[in-house]
Design a protein around this motif. Structure first.
Motif, mmCIF file in Angstrom:
data_model
loop_
_atom_site.group_PDB
_atom_site.id
_atom_site.type_symbol
_atom_site.label_atom_id
_atom_site.label_comp_id
_atom_site.label_asym_id
_atom_site.label_seq_id
_atom_site.Cartn_x
_atom_site.Cartn_y
_atom_site.Cartn_z
ATOM 1 N N LEU A 50 68.621 -61.034 -24.669
ATOM 2 C CA LEU A 50 69.259 -60.596 -25.919
ATOM 3 C C LEU A 50 68.982 -59.116 -26.161
ATOM 4 C CD1 LEU A 50 68.453 -63.602 -28.271
ATOM 5 C CD2 LEU A 50 70.684 -62.958 -27.387
ATOM 6 N N GLY A 51 67.763 -58.687 -25.875
ATOM 7 C CA GLY A 51 67.389 -57.294 -26.084
ATOM 8 C C GLY A 51 68.190 -56.335 -25.224
ATOM 9 N N LEU A 52 68.692 -56.850 -24.096
ATOM 10 C CA LEU A 52 69.523 -56.008 -23.229
ATOM 11 C C LEU A 52 70.970 -55.979 -23.691
ATOM 12 C CD1 LEU A 52 68.453 -56.862 -19.608
ATOM 13 C CD2 LEU A 52 68.342 -54.653 -20.729
ATOM 14 N N GLY A 53 71.278 -56.758 -24.714
ATOM 15 C CA GLY A 53 72.648 -56.795 -25.197
ATOM 16 C C GLY A 53 73.460 -57.916 -24.598
ATOM 17 N N ALA A 54 72.783 -58.920 -23.986
ATOM 18 C CA ALA A 54 73.526 -60.089 -23.524
ATOM 19 C C ALA A 54 73.905 -60.915 -24.739
ATOM 20 C CB ALA A 54 72.666 -60.922 -22.580
ATOM 21 N N SER A 55 75.090 -61.504 -24.699
ATOM 22 C CA SER A 55 75.490 -62.343 -25.822
ATOM 23 C C SER A 55 74.713 -63.643 -25.752
ATOM 24 C CB SER A 55 76.987 -62.629 -25.756
ATOM 25 O OG SER A 55 77.260 -63.432 -24.640
ATOM 26 N N GLN B 274 75.837 -65.625 -22.798
ATOM 27 C CA GLN B 274 75.342 -65.067 -21.533
ATOM 28 C C GLN B 274 73.861 -65.384 -21.359
ATOM 29 O OE1 GLN B 274 76.560 -61.018 -22.209
ATOM 30 N NE2 GLN B 274 78.164 -61.138 -20.662
ATOM 31 N N HIS C 33 73.212 -67.530 -18.236
ATOM 32 C CA HIS C 33 72.682 -66.742 -17.119
ATOM 33 C C HIS C 33 71.197 -67.006 -16.896
ATOM 34 C CE1 HIS C 33 76.004 -63.430 -17.528
ATOM 35 N NE2 HIS C 33 76.453 -64.603 -17.152
ATOM 36 N N HIS C 34 70.483 -67.330 -17.963
ATOM 37 C CA HIS C 34 69.027 -67.369 -17.832
ATOM 38 C C HIS C 34 68.415 -68.711 -18.193
ATOM 39 C CE1 HIS C 34 68.918 -63.135 -16.985
ATOM 40 N NE2 HIS C 34 69.755 -62.955 -17.984
ATOM 41 N N VAL D 116 76.161 -56.992 -29.661
ATOM 42 C CA VAL D 116 76.010 -56.733 -28.232
ATOM 43 C C VAL D 116 76.053 -55.232 -27.945
ATOM 44 C CG1 VAL D 116 77.190 -56.997 -26.035
ATOM 45 C CG2 VAL D 116 76.821 -58.983 -27.485
ATOM 46 N N ALA E 223 73.011 -52.680 -26.742
ATOM 47 C CA ALA E 223 73.178 -51.841 -25.556
ATOM 48 C C ALA E 223 72.771 -50.404 -25.862
ATOM 49 C CB ALA E 223 74.625 -51.893 -25.082
ATOM 50 N N TYR F 299 70.840 -56.415 -14.113
ATOM 51 C CA TYR F 299 71.473 -57.380 -15.017
ATOM 52 C C TYR F 299 72.195 -56.700 -16.182
ATOM 53 C CZ TYR F 299 72.253 -61.276 -18.119
ATOM 54 O OH TYR F 299 72.859 -62.186 -18.951
ATOM 55 N N GLY F 300 71.518 -55.745 -16.844
ATOM 56 C CA GLY F 300 72.129 -55.064 -17.990
ATOM 57 C C GLY F 300 73.442 -54.377 -17.632
ATOM 58 N N ILE G 163 76.300 -56.957 -17.071
ATOM 59 C CA ILE G 163 76.963 -57.621 -18.206
ATOM 60 C C ILE G 163 77.725 -56.624 -19.059
ATOM 61 C CG2 ILE G 163 75.419 -59.621 -18.322
ATOM 62 C CD1 ILE G 163 74.020 -58.267 -20.670
ATOM 63 N N HIS G 164 77.360 -55.347 -18.985
ATOM 64 C CA HIS G 164 78.106 -54.358 -19.776
ATOM 65 C C HIS G 164 79.152 -53.632 -18.941
ATOM 66 C CE1 HIS G 164 75.651 -55.005 -23.243
ATOM 67 N NE2 HIS G 164 74.548 -54.757 -22.568
ATOM 68 N N VAL H 65 70.782 -49.725 -19.039
ATOM 69 C CA VAL H 65 72.022 -49.794 -19.818
ATOM 70 C C VAL H 65 72.258 -48.501 -20.588
ATOM 71 C CG1 VAL H 65 72.287 -52.279 -20.039
ATOM 72 C CG2 VAL H 65 70.765 -51.094 -21.587
#
Lengths: 425, 263
Positions: free
Chosen positions: A314-319, A322, A326-327, B92, B96, B118-119, B122-123, B176
């Motif tokens: 989530l911190g990386l901006g995955a919804s 996702q 994904h995880h 999201v 980012a 990964y980052g 997805i972006h 990202v």
């Protein structure tokens, strides 16, 4: 002066005695439960081992064309409808020239299983070139002869109390002397469906019925269970409604399985008019029964995925989706699969709900799909255990052995998958 | 104004502002009317005793508190002039722009390469495999980890040491290309050597990113940050230049905390 001695006190002795005693309680408990298990396995094995062999009688059979296919058409339908009984009676008459008279010859014929006629028929159907030749064929003996050969008939009791008379035993001994009666591997047990004749009865129909039921059960309960678990664990807000659902799922897991059978009877058979006695309905009912187990197991696996993984994604901006797919789900999948297989293993051994939807019938045909009538392995065991013929006793145990083997295999598969797929890093 | 001073003015603009922020966990108030500015290309440290709300406040900046059902945030937090709690904001996209490094290193159970990739994946930051590799390598270099792992990018991320794992998480956040990196006690589980490496790293990262760090170590705040905010019971007691705060604090509470009399 302060007392600084470290030597034995009276208390120490007591403490040690207590510890030793407690350890022994545990050992004895384990020993008792293990001995029950060993006793059960040994008893089943010794009873069932005999069923893997079947007595056969070697007869010189002349596949006389005038009896099978008098006009020589070679038409498979005519061959299939031919009467093969005279082939056997003629061969018996040759082997026992001294036996004459109607009742005598009939008694002699009764040594041979009535199913042998069909065995011969199938043989000729598969190899039409047999017609016109003479072959030595090992035909199946009746289960009475089989039991005698396995030493399970007491000759000392009065023959009025036996189905196998003294005269019959004399014939069997005569066959033994000429070496044409033998115990061979019981292929019927694995190739046939149910039968009224113990020597012809097999578990293939029941095993396939179980297989098709479990297939339906898996196809329904695995996706439904996992989606439910993922939604409840990852998406649903914690409020009264989800609490209520959770409580009810836990309650459903404790509902006696026969209740699910009644549900299947009233909804799937009476309301939706799905075909009775079929693996389709059996599978749906078993799926309903295993769903709570799968959901509960999957949820606890999802809960054990550390939150730090969710935070990282989530911190990386995955919804949310996702992050979940994904995880979280890949990490939980081996555990969810294991839970499902264990649920399936439970469903495999389940009898009660299947009784309610008519999978308890006497079914000779081997099911070819989910909509053919069928029984299942545990139901077959129940049916055989209920049969009066003595020959079914060892077959019941043999079927239990087969069922246990399947259960052990499924559990091993679960362990293997967990070991194989689990990410240790 | 010459070029030099103009650059300095730009560098000191607030990229993130918080105004009258309150946070409630159910009925319990965790943050009470906090207002502060985060300046671009600086390191801002949030210090204070355990349970004072500094981590909660940090998590407001990238809306990580959204994942907690009972958590309610009110007040206004703006990033580059936009209210990040406005319904129009895409969380999201926000996350980012604002990356996060957690207290406990939490690499994915995948390879080092996959962790960093990964980052951008997805972006959709990389158009080709080569570009993705480029991003991964650049990020690992910026996180000061590349030299240590260049020959084993396919090894699991969890096979690294604690300090390396934390730098992998920093690389993952950098990949990202965020504006701000939030760090929640990133060194609390590390030994002094690994801590020193990460502190040096933050110093060099300041050029590209704005960093907000929650730390329990006053010495760390003093060493690396330009601004420090002292939290106590959900309130900001004092906020200002780190140097001034650690030498001549205005507030007695701050003075007591820094000198170790409360905490």
């Amino acid at each position: 002066m302060r007392d600084l001695t470290l030597t034995t006190s009276d208390q120490l002795k007591k403490r040690h005695a207590k510890e030793t005693r407690f350890q022994w309680y545990g050992r004895i408990a384990i020993l008792i439960s293990l001995s029950f298990l060993v006793f059960m396995f040994v008893a089943i094995f010794f009873r069932g081992a005999g069923a893997f062999q079947q007595t056969k009688i070697g007869l010189d059979i002349n596949f006389d064309q005038t009896l099978i296919d008098p006009t020589g058409t070679g038409d498979p339908e005519i061959i299939a409808n031919a009467n093969f009984k005279p082939l056997i009676t003629k061969s018996l008459a040759q082997a026992f020239p001294e036996v004459t008279g109607r009742s005598e010859t009939r008694a002699l014929y009764k040594l041979i299983s009535s199913g042998s006629v069909f065995e011969l028929g199938n043989m000729v159907k598969e190899n039409p070139e047999l017609i016109g030749t003479s072959q030595k064929i090992w035909v199946t003996a009746t289960s009475e002869v089989d039991l005698y050969m396995k030493g399970k008939i007491d000759e000392t009791i009065s023959q009025d109390l036996r189905r196998l008379k003294d005269r019959d035993i004399a014939w069997v001994k005569q066959l033994q002397e000429s070496g044409v009666i033998k115990r061979k591997f019981n292929t019927a047990l694995f190739n046939n469906g149910d039968s009224r004749e113990p020597e012809m009865a097999g578990i293939l129909g029941a095993a396939l019925g179980s297989f098709f039921s479990l297939l339906v059960c898996f196809l329904i309960s695995f996706p439904l269970g996992i989606l439910t678990a993922v939604y409840l664990e990852e998406y649903a807000k914690k409020n009264r409604i989800t609490d209520l659902i959770e409580v009810n799922i836990n309650n459903l897991a404790a509902v006696p399985s026969i209740v699910f059978g009644l549900l299947g009877l009233s909804i799937f058979l009476n309301f939706f008019n799905l075909p009775r006695s079929t693996p389709l309905v059996g599978g749906i009912v078993l799926a309903l029964m295993t769903l709570p187990t799968i959901i509960i197991a999957s949820r606890s696996i999802l809960r054990s995925v550390p939150n730090s993984i969710r935070d990282a994604a989530l911190g990386l901006g995955a919804s949310k989706t996702q992050t979940t797919f994904h995880h979280v789900v890949p990490l939980a999948l081996p555990g969810m699969l294991t839970g499902t297989i264990l649920g399936m293993a439970r469903a495999l051994g389940e009898t009660a709900p299947l009784l309610m939807i008519g999978m308890v019938a006497f079914i000779v045909d081997i099911p070819k799909g989910v909509t053919d009538v069928a029984t299942s392995l545990p139901v077959q065991i129940f049916l055989w255990a209920d049969s009066p013929e003595k020959g079914f006793v060892e077959r019941t145990s043999a079927a239990i052995i087969v069922l246990l083997i399947f259960l052990v295999l499924m559990n091993l598969l679960a362990v293997y998958l967990r070991r194989k797929l689990e990410r240790r890093w | 104004m010459d070029m030099e001073t103009e650059k300095k003015v730009v560098a000191n603009q607030a990229i993130m502002t918080a105004r009258n922020v309150d946070v409630f966990y159910g009925k319990k108030q965790a943050i009470d009317n906090v207002s502060l500015d985060i300046l671009e290309n600086e390191i801002t440290a949030l210090i204070g005793p355990s349970g004072c709300g500094k981590s909660t406040f940090l998590r407001c900046f990238n809306r990580m508190n959204d994942t907690i059902d009972i958590c309610k945030v009110s007040g206004k937090i703006e990033f580059a002039g936009q209210d990040i709690y406005s319904p129009k904001v895409d969380v999201v996209a926000l996350r980012a722009r604002i990356g996060m490094v957690f207290q406990k290193a939490n690499p994915f159970p995948k390879s080092i390469f996959e962790n960093v990739a990964y980052g951008p994946r997805i972006h959709d930051l990389a158009e080709s495999k080569a570009e993705l590799e480029d991003i991964v390598i650049t990020s690992l270099k910026r996180a000061g980890l590349y030299d240590e792992v260049s020959d084993r990018l396919e090894d699991p991320g969890t096979s690294l040491s604690g300090g390396q794992q934390q730098r992998l998480c920093i690389a993952r956040a950098i990949a990202v290309d965020p504006e701000i990196i939030l760090m929640d006690e990133p060194c609390s589980a590390l030994d002094p050597i690994a801590t020193a490496i990460i502190e040096d790293l933050m110093e060099s990262m300041k050029r590209h990113y704005t960093i907000v760090i929650v730390t329990h170590s006053m010495a760390q705040a003093a060493r690396i940050s330009q601004k420090t905010a002292f939290f106590h019971l959900g309130k900001v007691i004092e906020y200002g230049e780190t140097e001034k705060m650690f030498t001549t604090p205005d507030n007695e509470l701050t003075q007591n905390y820094i000198s170790g009399r409360i905490g």
